[in-house]
Scaffold this motif. Structure first.
Motif, PDB file in Angstrom:
ATOM      1  N   GLU A 268       0.852  -1.425   0.075  1.00  0.00           N
ATOM      2  CA  GLU A 268      -0.073  -0.079   0.036  1.00  0.00           C
ATOM      3  C   GLU A 268       0.936   1.245   0.193  1.00  0.00           C
ATOM      4  O   GLU A 268       0.399   2.535  -0.246  1.00  0.00           O
ATOM      5  N   THR A 269       2.071   1.032   0.295  1.00  0.00           N
ATOM      6  CA  THR A 269       3.090   2.194   0.406  1.00  0.00           C
ATOM      7  C   THR A 269       3.201   2.777  -1.168  1.00  0.00           C
ATOM      8  O   THR A 269       3.431   4.010  -1.453  1.00  0.00           O
ATOM      9  N   VAL A 270       3.040   1.858  -2.127  1.00  0.00           N
ATOM     10  CA  VAL A 270       3.085   2.298  -3.534  1.00  0.00           C
ATOM     11  C   VAL A 270       1.543   2.142  -4.118  1.00  0.00           C
ATOM     12  O   VAL A 270       1.034   1.320  -4.171  1.00  0.00           O
ATOM     13  N   GLN A 271       0.988   3.445  -4.312  1.00  0.00           N
ATOM     14  CA  GLN A 271      -0.425   3.741  -4.961  1.00  0.00           C
ATOM     15  C   GLN A 271      -0.238   3.536  -6.478  1.00  0.00           C
ATOM     16  O   GLN A 271       0.443   4.465  -6.806  1.00  0.00           O
ATOM     17  N   ILE A 272      -0.915   2.419  -6.942  1.00  0.00           N
ATOM     18  CA  ILE A 272      -1.135   2.222  -8.357  1.00  0.00           C
ATOM     19  C   ILE A 272      -2.522   2.531  -8.888  1.00  0.00           C
ATOM     20  O   ILE A 272      -3.319   2.226  -8.102  1.00  0.00           O
ATOM     21  N   ALA A 273      -2.646   3.001 -10.205  1.00  0.00           N
ATOM     22  CA  ALA A 273      -3.771   3.343 -10.825  1.00  0.00           C
ATOM     23  C   ALA A 273      -4.464   2.052 -11.084  1.00  0.00           C
ATOM     24  O   ALA A 273      -3.791   1.075 -11.748  1.00  0.00           O
ATOM     25  N   ALA A 274      -5.819   1.979 -10.533  1.00  0.00           N
ATOM     26  CA  ALA A 274      -6.594   0.721 -11.045  1.00  0.00           C
ATOM     27  C   ALA A 274      -7.284   0.783 -12.601  1.00  0.00           C
ATOM     28  O   ALA A 274      -7.819  -0.117 -13.088  1.00  0.00           O
ATOM     29  N   VAL A 275      -7.477   1.992 -12.859  1.00  0.00           N
ATOM     30  CA  VAL A 275      -8.357   2.398 -14.031  1.00  0.00           C
ATOM     31  C   VAL A 275      -7.471   3.455 -14.888  1.00  0.00           C
ATOM     32  O   VAL A 275      -6.651   4.173 -14.486  1.00  0.00           O
ATOM     33  N   ASP A 276      -7.940   3.638 -16.390  1.00  0.00           N
ATOM     34  CA  ASP A 276      -7.351   4.559 -17.059  1.00  0.00           C
ATOM     35  C   ASP A 276      -8.366   5.664 -16.623  1.00  0.00           C
ATOM     36  O   ASP A 276      -9.610   5.585 -16.705  1.00  0.00           O
ATOM     37  N   GLY A 277      -8.001   6.828 -16.715  1.00  0.00           N
ATOM     38  CA  GLY A 277      -8.497   8.142 -16.506  1.00  0.00           C
ATOM     39  C   GLY A 277      -7.701   9.132 -16.308  1.00  0.00           C
ATOM     40  O   GLY A 277      -6.551   9.356 -16.378  1.00  0.00           O
ATOM     41  N   GLU A 278      -8.414  10.365 -15.965  1.00  0.00           N
ATOM     42  CA  GLU A 278      -7.705  11.789 -15.672  1.00  0.00           C
ATOM     43  C   GLU A 278      -7.816  12.098 -14.152  1.00  0.00           C
ATOM     44  O   GLU A 278      -8.721  12.038 -13.678  1.00  0.00           O
ATOM     45  N   VAL A 279      -6.477  12.509 -13.725  1.00  0.00           N
ATOM     46  CA  VAL A 279      -6.644  12.861 -12.193  1.00  0.00           C
ATOM     47  C   VAL A 279      -7.315  14.192 -12.250  1.00  0.00           C
ATOM     48  O   VAL A 279      -6.927  15.342 -12.786  1.00  0.00           O
TER      49      VAL A 279
END
Length: 328
Positions: free
Chosen positions: A207-218
């Motif tokens: 959890e220390t490295v947060q990974i994007a689970a979906v394609d999208g715009e921040v």
């Protein structure tokens, strides 16, 4: 001026006033009466919240607001000192338990086996001497030289050495076999539990490295680098741009039989053109647009419905928050 002329002038003035009122009424009827009803909606988008299972400090943010990210991209890095410490403790425990399990599997040390063999050798030697002594004394007893008591004492000594031999042999066998099967199984279970504890802490440290689970715009980033975030607190939100729809609040008397699957057109002021939408959801909001009793003026309570509709075709440049206008 005669009385007749005055009467005519008054009549003409009244007729003129009536004519003006009629004309104004007609103008109002043909203009105000035909005012178009407008239903205004807004472009909405699905959002994905990025959050951490554990409280920690934001070490680094690797993206910016407005940046498009893909699933698997690294978004942020956190520091969780407590979890790191727990990992070290769990790994140390796993190592100790694994060593004990290995010791149980490897059996008894060589020195203990050798010691048991020496004890057995001494017992065998003592038994051999006791047996020879008993045989001699038994022969003397048969010749009537010694008493029965002396023979019985020699026999007891001989049997005692036999028991010592059996005991020493059992101790040697136990030394060679090592730990009991139950002890080995218990050691194995403890080793598995320690490994599971390490796996749990390792999973949390991911959890220390947060990974994007979906394609999208921040869409928004909430904390700054160096700030603390709580348990489950959102770090950023990602707008899933491929999942956009129009949301409208419509009085039920304006639905005109609208149902899921119907299509209609809405005007996009941002592009000065129309877009076709398909109804995907209609839900009663539970609120009322008109609050007037039926018996006093003949009106009835009109509920408001939320209508969601998605574009039938991809529309480049469509953004959340843009207005949608539907004219009746």
């Amino acid at each position: 001026m005669s009385e007749k002329q005055q009467h005519n002038n008054i009549l003409l003035a009244v007729l003129g006033l009536i004519a003006v009122i009629v004309i104004v009424g007609l103008i109002g009827f043909f203009t105000l009466g035909k005012t178009e009803e407008i239903i205004q909606g807004t472009v909405e988008v699905s959002e994905f919240r990025v959050s951490c299972k554990l409280p920690g400090r934001v070490s680094k943010i690797l993206v910016e607001e407005g940046q498009f990210v893909h699933a698997g991209d690294t978004l942020a890095i956190l520091e969780i000192p407590e979890a790191t410490a727990q990992q070290k403790v769990a790994e140390a425990t796993e190592g100790a338990v694994a060593a004990l399990s290995s010791l149980a599997d490897s059996g008894t040390r060589k020195e203990i086996i050798e010691s048991a063999e020496k004890v057995l050798d001494a017992a065998l030697a003592a038994n051999e001497i006791a047996e020879k002594t008993f045989n001699r004394i038994n022969n003397l007893f048969n010749e009537g030289v010694i008493s029965a008591q002396r023979r019985d004492e020699a026999m007891a000594a001989f049997k005692a050495t036999q028991a010592q031999v059996e005991g020493a042999r059992s101790q040697l066998q136990m030394a060679k076999n090592g730990a009991r099967s139950q002890e080995k199984e218990a050691a194995h279970k403890q080793a598995e539990a320690a490994k599971s504890a390490v796996d749990v802490v390792t999973s949390l440290l991911k959890e220390t490295v947060q990974i994007a689970a979906v394609d999208g715009e921040v869409d928004a980033i909430y904390p700054k680098e160096g700030e603390l975030v709580g348990l489950g607190s959102p770090i950023m939100s990602i707008s899933i741009m491929k999942d956009m729809w129009g949301s409208f609040n419509v009085r039920e008397d304006q639905l005109n039989g609208l149902k899921i699957g119907d299509t209609f057109k809405a005007f996009l002021p941002a592009f000065n053109q129309e877009i076709e939408l398909k109804v995907t959801h209609i839900k009663d909001e539970g609120s009322f647009a008109v609050w007037k009793a039926t018996k006093t003026n003949g009106q009835y309570d009109v509920k408001t419905f939320e209508v969601k509709a998605k574009p039938t075709q991809k529309f480049d440049g469509l953004r959340p928050g843009m207005s949608l206008i539907v004219k009746k």
